[in-house]
Design a protein around this motif. Structure first.
Motif, short mmCIF file in Angstrom:
data_model
loop_
_atom_site.label_atom_id
_atom_site.label_comp_id
_atom_site.label_asym_id
_atom_site.label_seq_id
_atom_site.Cartn_x
_atom_site.Cartn_y
_atom_site.Cartn_z
N LYS A 107 0.81 -1.21 0.00
CA LYS A 107 0.00 0.00 0.00
C LYS A 107 0.85 1.27 0.00
O LYS A 107 0.35 2.37 0.18
CB LYS A 107 -0.92 -0.01 1.22
CG LYS A 107 -1.84 -1.23 1.24
CD LYS A 107 -2.76 -1.24 2.43
CE LYS A 107 -3.67 -2.47 2.39
NZ LYS A 107 -4.62 -2.50 3.52
N THR A 108 2.15 1.09 -0.24
CA THR A 108 3.07 2.21 -0.19
C THR A 108 2.89 3.13 -1.39
O THR A 108 2.75 2.67 -2.53
CB THR A 108 4.52 1.71 -0.17
OG1 THR A 108 4.67 0.74 0.87
CG2 THR A 108 5.48 2.86 0.06
N VAL A 109 2.89 4.44 -1.14
CA VAL A 109 2.94 5.42 -2.21
C VAL A 109 4.27 6.16 -2.09
O VAL A 109 4.92 6.14 -1.06
CB VAL A 109 1.76 6.40 -2.16
CG1 VAL A 109 0.45 5.67 -2.44
CG2 VAL A 109 1.68 7.11 -0.81
N LYS A 110 4.68 6.82 -3.16
CA LYS A 110 6.00 7.41 -3.22
C LYS A 110 6.21 8.53 -2.20
O LYS A 110 7.26 8.64 -1.57
CB LYS A 110 6.28 7.93 -4.62
CG LYS A 110 6.36 6.85 -5.69
CD LYS A 110 6.60 7.47 -7.06
CE LYS A 110 6.64 6.40 -8.14
NZ LYS A 110 6.82 7.00 -9.49
N ASN A 111 5.19 9.36 -2.06
CA ASN A 111 5.36 10.55 -1.22
C ASN A 111 4.00 11.12 -0.83
O ASN A 111 2.95 10.59 -1.22
CB ASN A 111 6.19 11.61 -1.95
CG ASN A 111 5.65 11.89 -3.36
OD1 ASN A 111 4.44 12.01 -3.56
ND2 ASN A 111 6.55 11.99 -4.33
N VAL A 112 4.02 12.21 -0.08
CA VAL A 112 2.79 12.81 0.41
C VAL A 112 1.93 13.36 -0.72
O VAL A 112 0.70 13.33 -0.65
CB VAL A 112 3.11 13.91 1.45
CG1 VAL A 112 3.88 15.06 0.81
CG2 VAL A 112 1.84 14.43 2.10
N THR A 113 2.57 13.83 -1.78
CA THR A 113 1.81 14.37 -2.92
C THR A 113 0.95 13.28 -3.55
O THR A 113 -0.22 13.50 -3.87
CB THR A 113 2.77 14.97 -3.96
OG1 THR A 113 3.51 16.03 -3.35
CG2 THR A 113 2.00 15.52 -5.15
N GLU A 114 1.52 12.10 -3.74
CA GLU A 114 0.77 10.99 -4.30
C GLU A 114 -0.31 10.52 -3.33
O GLU A 114 -1.42 10.16 -3.75
CB GLU A 114 1.71 9.83 -4.63
CG GLU A 114 1.03 8.67 -5.34
CD GLU A 114 2.01 7.59 -5.77
OE1 GLU A 114 1.57 6.44 -5.96
OE2 GLU A 114 3.22 7.90 -5.90
N ALA A 115 -0.02 10.55 -2.03
CA ALA A 115 -0.99 10.09 -1.04
C ALA A 115 -2.23 10.96 -1.03
O ALA A 115 -3.35 10.46 -0.85
CB ALA A 115 -0.35 10.08 0.34
#
Length: 233
Positions: free
Chosen positions: A4-12
């Motif tokens: 469930k990992t996303v690259k960074n806060v922007t993607e989240a």
């Protein structure tokens, strides 16, 4: 296990749009999702309804969103440390729903458990009860309070793994576990992100089943709202 990992806060936070209802974990400035709040400020989303125990302080936490007039309504328990909040409330710029702290927590919990409503004695006979159903159980009156309906829950944890399992640290645990259960989409930012299977199952506070996106945050300030120290003797 699903990663469930996303690259960074922007993607989240990419699909958080104007008018969203968002739960935000934390108590005072302890355990707040600093990176995600900063991202919402950067995105410029507005007309938000924010469900949080408090509204941060004037220059940190949710206070940053208040400064930019991005919050339409605050649903909170305690708001006494934010002068801009007070100004917007008294001027009529901000809608505010004040809720007893235990009721706030339990309405989050009810949403996570799939319960539509709860009954509570808190607020009976006060302004909190205006317009609400009152029911008597065994000779005592209780208010009907509805579970929250939030588009997103944004929480902060100490450690997490790629499957979304979360561990909170000490008092930073506060509202985070209850809110993590309650959002239609739950976003978790963590200080340390590890592979699935690396966390001790007995130490996990929020199972990954509740978390949809997780990322490793950075540059946490962890400000202290009111620093009190013993005077020198």
């Amino acid at each position: 296990m699903i990663n469930k990992t996303v690259k960074n806060v922007t993607e989240a936070c990419t699909d958080i749009q104007d008018g969203a209802t968002i739960m935000l974990g934390g108590f005072g400035l302890c355990g707040i999702p600093e990176n995600s709040i900063a991202e919402l400020v950067k995105k410029g989303v507005k007309n938000l309804t924010c469900i949080s125990n408090n509204a941060g302080v004037d220059n940190f936490g949710l206070g940053l969103l208040l400064q930019k007039k991005q919050i339409k309504k605050m649903i909170s328990s305690y708001v006494g440390e934010n002068a801009e909040f007070e100004r917007q409330l008294l001027s009529g710029e901000l809608e505010v729903e004040l809720i007893p702290q235990g009721t706030l927590a339990t309405r989050c919990m009810a949403a996570g458990y799939g319960m539509p409503a709860i009954y509570t004695p808190a607020g009976v006979g006060t302004e909190v009860a205006e317009g609400k159903e009152v029911r008597n159980f065994n000779g005592k009156d209780y208010l009907l309070e509805y579970a929250f309906d939030a588009d997103f829950a944004i929480v902060k944890a100490w450690k997490g793994d790629t499957a979304g399992n979360l561990i909170y640290r000490s008092t930073a645990r506060n509202f985070n576990p209850m809110m993590a259960m309650a959002g239609k989409i739950t976003i978790a930012e963590v200080e340390e992100l590890v592979e699935a299977g690396e966390l001790d199952p007995d130490q996990i506070h929020t199972p990954g089943i509740y978390v949809h996106r997780i990322f490793q945050g950075e540059n946490y300030e962890k400000r202290i709202e009111q620093r009190t120290v013993r005077s020198k003797i």
